[in-house]
Design an enzyme around this catalytic site. Structure first.
Site, PDB file in Angstrom:
ATOM      1  N   ARG A 104       0.828  -1.212   0.000  1.00 48.12           N
ATOM      2  CA  ARG A 104       0.000   0.000   0.000  1.00 48.12           C
ATOM      3  C   ARG A 104       0.860   1.258   0.000  1.00 48.12           C
ATOM      4  O   ARG A 104       0.965   1.968  -0.995  1.00 48.12           O
ATOM      5  CB  ARG A 104      -0.953  -0.018   1.203  1.00 48.12           C
ATOM      6  CG  ARG A 104      -2.112   0.979   1.109  1.00 48.12           C
ATOM      7  CD  ARG A 104      -1.792   2.388   1.564  1.00 48.12           C
ATOM      8  NE  ARG A 104      -1.329   2.464   2.946  1.00 48.12           N
ATOM      9  CZ  ARG A 104      -0.872   3.587   3.487  1.00 48.12           C
ATOM     10  NH1 ARG A 104      -0.774   4.703   2.766  1.00 48.12           N
ATOM     11  NH2 ARG A 104      -0.447   3.589   4.738  1.00 48.12           N
ATOM     12  N   ASP A 105       1.527   1.533   1.074  1.00 51.49           N
ATOM     13  CA  ASP A 105       2.332   2.752   1.191  1.00 51.49           C
ATOM     14  C   ASP A 105       3.518   2.718   0.239  1.00 51.49           C
ATOM     15  O   ASP A 105       3.932   3.747  -0.304  1.00 51.49           O
ATOM     16  CB  ASP A 105       2.812   2.889   2.642  1.00 51.49           C
ATOM     17  CG  ASP A 105       3.457   4.230   2.933  1.00 51.49           C
ATOM     18  OD1 ASP A 105       3.197   5.190   2.193  1.00 51.49           O
ATOM     19  OD2 ASP A 105       4.222   4.316   3.901  1.00 51.49           O
ATOM     20  N   HIS A 109       6.532   4.327  12.688  1.00 50.01           N
ATOM     21  CA  HIS A 109       6.646   4.320  11.221  1.00 50.01           C
ATOM     22  C   HIS A 109       7.699   5.361  10.840  1.00 50.01           C
ATOM     23  O   HIS A 109       7.405   6.546  10.718  1.00 50.01           O
ATOM     24  CB  HIS A 109       5.285   4.676  10.616  1.00 50.01           C
ATOM     25  CG  HIS A 109       5.234   4.599   9.124  1.00 50.01           C
ATOM     26  ND1 HIS A 109       4.391   3.736   8.455  1.00 50.01           N
ATOM     27  CD2 HIS A 109       5.899   5.268   8.150  1.00 50.01           C
ATOM     28  CE1 HIS A 109       4.550   3.890   7.146  1.00 50.01           C
ATOM     29  NE2 HIS A 109       5.458   4.823   6.945  1.00 50.01           N
ATOM     30  N   HIS A 125      10.797   6.983   8.459  1.00 56.10           N
ATOM     31  CA  HIS A 125      11.405   7.117   7.138  1.00 56.10           C
ATOM     32  C   HIS A 125      12.904   7.333   7.317  1.00 56.10           C
ATOM     33  O   HIS A 125      13.346   7.890   8.326  1.00 56.10           O
ATOM     34  CB  HIS A 125      10.774   8.285   6.374  1.00 56.10           C
ATOM     35  CG  HIS A 125       9.442   7.954   5.781  1.00 56.10           C
ATOM     36  ND1 HIS A 125       9.016   8.438   4.579  1.00 56.10           N
ATOM     37  CD2 HIS A 125       8.430   7.184   6.240  1.00 56.10           C
ATOM     38  CE1 HIS A 125       7.803   7.984   4.305  1.00 56.10           C
ATOM     39  NE2 HIS A 125       7.427   7.230   5.301  1.00 56.10           N
ATOM     40  N   CYS A 134       8.436   9.870   0.787  1.00 54.82           N
ATOM     41  CA  CYS A 134       7.611  11.030   1.094  1.00 54.82           C
ATOM     42  C   CYS A 134       7.816  12.090   0.020  1.00 54.82           C
ATOM     43  O   CYS A 134       8.931  12.568  -0.167  1.00 54.82           O
ATOM     44  CB  CYS A 134       7.977  11.601   2.463  1.00 54.82           C
ATOM     45  SG  CYS A 134       7.065  13.113   2.845  1.00 54.82           S
ATOM     46  N   ASN A 159      10.596   4.662   3.046  1.00 46.66           N
ATOM     47  CA  ASN A 159      10.293   3.882   4.233  1.00 46.66           C
ATOM     48  C   ASN A 159      11.482   3.041   4.691  1.00 46.66           C
ATOM     49  O   ASN A 159      12.349   2.683   3.900  1.00 46.66           O
ATOM     50  CB  ASN A 159       9.131   2.937   3.923  1.00 46.66           C
ATOM     51  CG  ASN A 159       7.810   3.652   3.777  1.00 46.66           C
ATOM     52  OD1 ASN A 159       7.391   4.364   4.675  1.00 46.66           O
ATOM     53  ND2 ASN A 159       7.156   3.457   2.642  1.00 46.66           N
TER      54      ASN A 159
END
Length: 313
Positions: free
Chosen positions: A27-28, A219, A221, A252, A261
């Site tokens: 997904r991300d 979460h 990065h 991002c 990520n």
């Protein structure tokens, strides 16, 4: 995978015995891909991740197709994987997204909030409180349907427009998400600016306001190379849920030179070396990420994947 391709296990004191990895690659990781990824490839990606031992794999998002074209196939994808013996959370941005997800049998749902006004306006076109007001009935209906609900909170450590983010501001929104019924929160370092001391300060502040560590995931990065250091700090505080993306997929769009990520392989390598159980087969995971990188036509940014691939050449 040969024994010399695995880290020596040297446990450190006061760390969890087991960590649940919340895999966000499908997904991300894929949502910002410009070229359309075939639905069959996404489904195979999820199957391979499950075969590698990941037990929580975020499958897709039921957003309007115009917002995230890459995930416009949610209705087609989810039925292809929903019978896998793993948890398959999906993102629901509003009541319509909730209806779509529930109609397909999704039982683990997520909403996406912001800790800052600037990002709430840019990403949700609402103020922080307006967004929370939209999510409240969505969460309530999801809970009535027996679903588990995760609340994502972005910009917990820094914002590209506002700079440093007040810890108290983050705590306020976290508390609101829990009060409306979220079972779990994911603290997002959306632009990758967190450092370990900042992580510990936020976690302690959340505990002081009755937000239990057991309800928190992190979460991170890796924009500034701090994702693993921040993860270790969170583990030392007692956090046992860590978000990561196979092969380091995703990033991002608001951070210049963002490396995306935390790679699941890099996380698993560190946790294995610390003697922390994840249930993940690193060999199968790296093979899966290499397979997906081939489909995307570019190498993975995961340092562990690159190192292991080099060893095998």
């Amino acid at each position: 995978m040969s024994a010399d391709a695995l880290p020596m296990v040297v446990p450190a004191p006061d760390l969890p015995a087991r960590v649940r990895i919340h895999e966000v690659g499908p997904r991300d990781g894929l949502q910002n891909e410009r070229a359309s990824v075939p639905t069959e490839v996404k489904a195979e990606f999820i199957r391979r991740l499950a075969d590698a031992g990941l037990t929580t794999i975020e499958a897709t998002s039921f957003v309007h197709p115009a917002w995230v074209p890459q995930l416009a196939d949610a209705e087609q994808l989810f039925p292809m994987v929903r019978d896998l013996p793993v948890d398959l959370p999906v993102l629901v941005p509003n009541a319509r997204g909730l209806d779509r997800a529930l109609s397909l049998g999704a039982s683990r749902l997520a909403v996406f909030a912001s800790a800052t006004e600037s990002f709430a306006k840019a990403n949700l076109n609402r103020t922080v409180d307006e967004a929370l007001a939209v999510f409240a009935p969505v969460v309530a209906r999801a809970k009535e349907a027996g679903a588990h609900v995760r609340g994502y909170l972005s910009m917990c450590f820094g914002d590209p427009w506002e700079g440093a983010v007040s810890v108290h501001q983050v705590v306020r929104v976290c508390r609101a998400l829990l009060d409306m019924g979220c079972d779990e929160l994911s603290l997002g370092d959306t632009i990758g600016v967190a450092t370990p001391g900042h992580v510990l300060e936020l976690l302690s502040a959340l505990n002081e306001q009755r937000v239990p560590t057991a309800a928190l995931g992190v979460h991170f990065h890796d924009t500034y190379g701090q994702a693993l250091a921040n993860t270790l700090a969170a583990l030392q505080h007692g956090v046992t849920t860590v978000d990561a993306s196979a092969g380091g997929l995703g990033g991002c769009p608001y951070a210049k030179s963002a490396t995306g990520n935390l790679a699941t392989e890099d996380l698993v390598w560190m946790l294995r070396g610390l003697g922390i159980d994840t249930g993940v087969d690193l060999g199968r995971l790296t093979a899966t990420s290499e397979w997906m990188a081939d489909r995307l036509g570019r190498p993975s940014p995961s340092r562990t994947l690159r190192a292991l691939s080099h060893k095998e050449q």
